[in-house]
Design an enzyme around this catalytic site. Structure first.
Site, short mmCIF file in Angstrom:
data_model
loop_
_atom_site.label_atom_id
_atom_site.label_comp_id
_atom_site.label_asym_id
_atom_site.label_seq_id
_atom_site.Cartn_x
_atom_site.Cartn_y
_atom_site.Cartn_z
N ASN A 32 42.16 39.61 41.34
CA ASN A 32 42.80 39.51 40.03
C ASN A 32 42.03 40.21 38.93
OD1 ASN A 32 45.02 38.10 40.96
ND2 ASN A 32 43.96 36.16 40.86
N HIS A 45 40.75 31.15 47.74
CA HIS A 45 41.81 31.75 46.95
C HIS A 45 42.82 32.45 47.84
CE1 HIS A 45 43.05 35.05 43.87
NE2 HIS A 45 43.90 34.03 43.85
#
Ligand SMILES: CC(=O)CC(=O)SCCNC(=O)CCNC(=O)[C@H](O)C(C)(C)COP(=O)(O)OP(=O)(O)OC[C@H]1O[C@@H](n2cnc3c(N)ncnc32)[C@H](O)[C@@H]1OP(=O)(O)O
Ligand SMILES: NC(=O)C1=CN([C@@H]2O[C@H](COP(=O)(O)OP(=O)(O)OC[C@H]3O[C@@H](n4cnc5c(N)ncnc54)[C@H](OP(=O)(O)O)[C@@H]3O)[C@@H](O)[C@H]2O)C=CC1
Length: 309
Positions: free
Chosen positions: A208, A158
């Protein structure tokens, strides 16, 4: 507590078993896909980049060239380095182009069904030793891996936006990801000059899980009239030294991506605190996705960009 294994050398036998990644495929030539191709090419790796639309590939190459110029102007790389990096990138619309890649990194739209369809299309073209990574912001690595023929070679890699600038790569193992794959991808991230943080495979991982609920809360503050776009973003930029206000950052990420991440948190953790703000839903329904469509919480046809609320 997760220890960043970058500082914890793996046992010699594991490192000996770990495949070396010498070629990369990237699926999705949007803002993240072009950034991943950029950093891999600058690091000396040949890159095959694929997108559903040929025009997206042309746009991606132009964006990469512009971002390479930023680095040339700062003397981070030479003009020759830029030319060599661009020469390492092959744009293709055909999955067969991935047949010799050591790893293929998916960076397509943050929708589970889109990603699963991509992996089903990809797998027949992979060599037996090839690994697969997803740049997903939030979706279960374990679930995505399960649609492939190689869940042990599947991992979350990511990157953060903008990829050439942000130092972090979050690494997420699915339940089946094996040690050689983990070590090989950690080594790739470090070769790209990134620092890694290892997250468990739970909705939205680390970054996130914390960041996007904050962005959602900023949209709620706007929705409930607590502040305006300017006061909310100024509040966080000048009050907490964020480089971008939360609404400016939401436009930068993409409001569709922010909404998808909130939906993954809401569905995955079954907690109403993650319910997406209705105003965020409305902006996405209007196609106001932020910078990438020219309008979100700001109107980017104006200079400087003008708040839309
Ligand atoms: C959603 C997810 O799944 C996970 C995520 O990514 S969450 C989002 C994470 N990202 C952030 O939080 C970004 C926060 N914003 C920032 O860090 C900064 O505003 C920024 C780096 C984007 C821009 O920095 P800035 O100082 O305001 O602008 P600017 O001076 O133009 O650029 C600073 C540097 O970044 C580079 N840069 C800026 N925008 C860039 C872009 N879009 N692509 C590549 N490079 C870029 C510039 O070239 C410049 O590099 P140098 O300093 O080497 O010249
Ligand atoms: N935006 C961000 O700040 C960050 C995003 N991410 C993650 O990265 C991924 C990509 O995000 P981002 O780059 O912002 O998204 P974008 O919308 O900018 O780009 C997605 C790209 O994928 C393409 N695409 C869609 N479907 C397919 C398909 N079936 N086959 C090939 N290409 C396809 C899109 O093409 P088209 O436009 O033609 O549909 C588009 O070019 C998402 O999973 C996101 O969560 C991770 C970190 C940060």
């Amino acid at each position: 507590m997760n220890v960043d294994v970058k500082t914890a050398p793996a046992p010699a036998d594991v490192l000996l078993d770990s495949p070396v990644i010498a070629s990369v495929g990237v699926i999705g030539a949007g803002q993240m896909g072009n950034g991943i191709a950029h950093v891999c090419a600058v690091a000396g790796l040949p890159v095959v980049m694929l997108d559903a639309k040929p025009e997206a590939l042309d746009k991606a190459i132009a964006t990469i060239s512009r971002n390479l110029d930023r680095q040339v102007h700062k003397n981070l790389i030479s003009a020759e380095d830029k030319a060599a990096a661009l020469a390492r990138i092959t744009a293709s619309g055909d999955y067969a182009a991935f047949d010799d890649c050591d790893i293929v990194i998916e960076a397509a739209t943050e929708r589970e069904e889109v990603k699963k369809a991509i992996f089903l299309q990809l797998v027949p073209h992979l060599k037996p030793s090839a690994m697969v990574a997803s740049n997903t912001s939030s979706i279960s690595i374990t679930r995505l891996a399960a649609v492939t023929d190689r869940p042990e070679k599947f991992i979350g890699m990511h990157f953060m936006n903008p990829v050439p600038v942000m130092k972090l790569v979050e690494i997420i193992r699915g339940i089946a990801t094996d040690e050689p794959t983990f070590q090989a991808v950690m080594a790739l991230a470090h070769r790209l000059g990134k620092t890694t943080a290892v997250a468990e495979d739970f909705p939205a991982f680390i970054v996130n899980r914390i960041l996007v609920p904050m962005i959602n809360e900023a949209v709620y503050a706007l929705y409930e009239g607590v502040g305006h776009v300017n006061s909310i973003d100024s509040g966080m930029k000048l009050g907490t030294n964020h480089p971008m206000g939360p609404l400016e950052l939401a436009d930068f990420i993409g409001l569709d991506t922010c909404l998808s991440i909130m939906q993954v948190l809401y569905d995955g953790l079954s907690d109403s605190k993650y319910r997406p703000c209705p105003l965020l839903v409305k902006y996405v329904e209007a196609g106001w996705l932020g910078r990438k469509t020219g309008r979100g919480f700001y109107d980017y046809s104006q200079h400087p960009p003008r708040p839309t609320r």
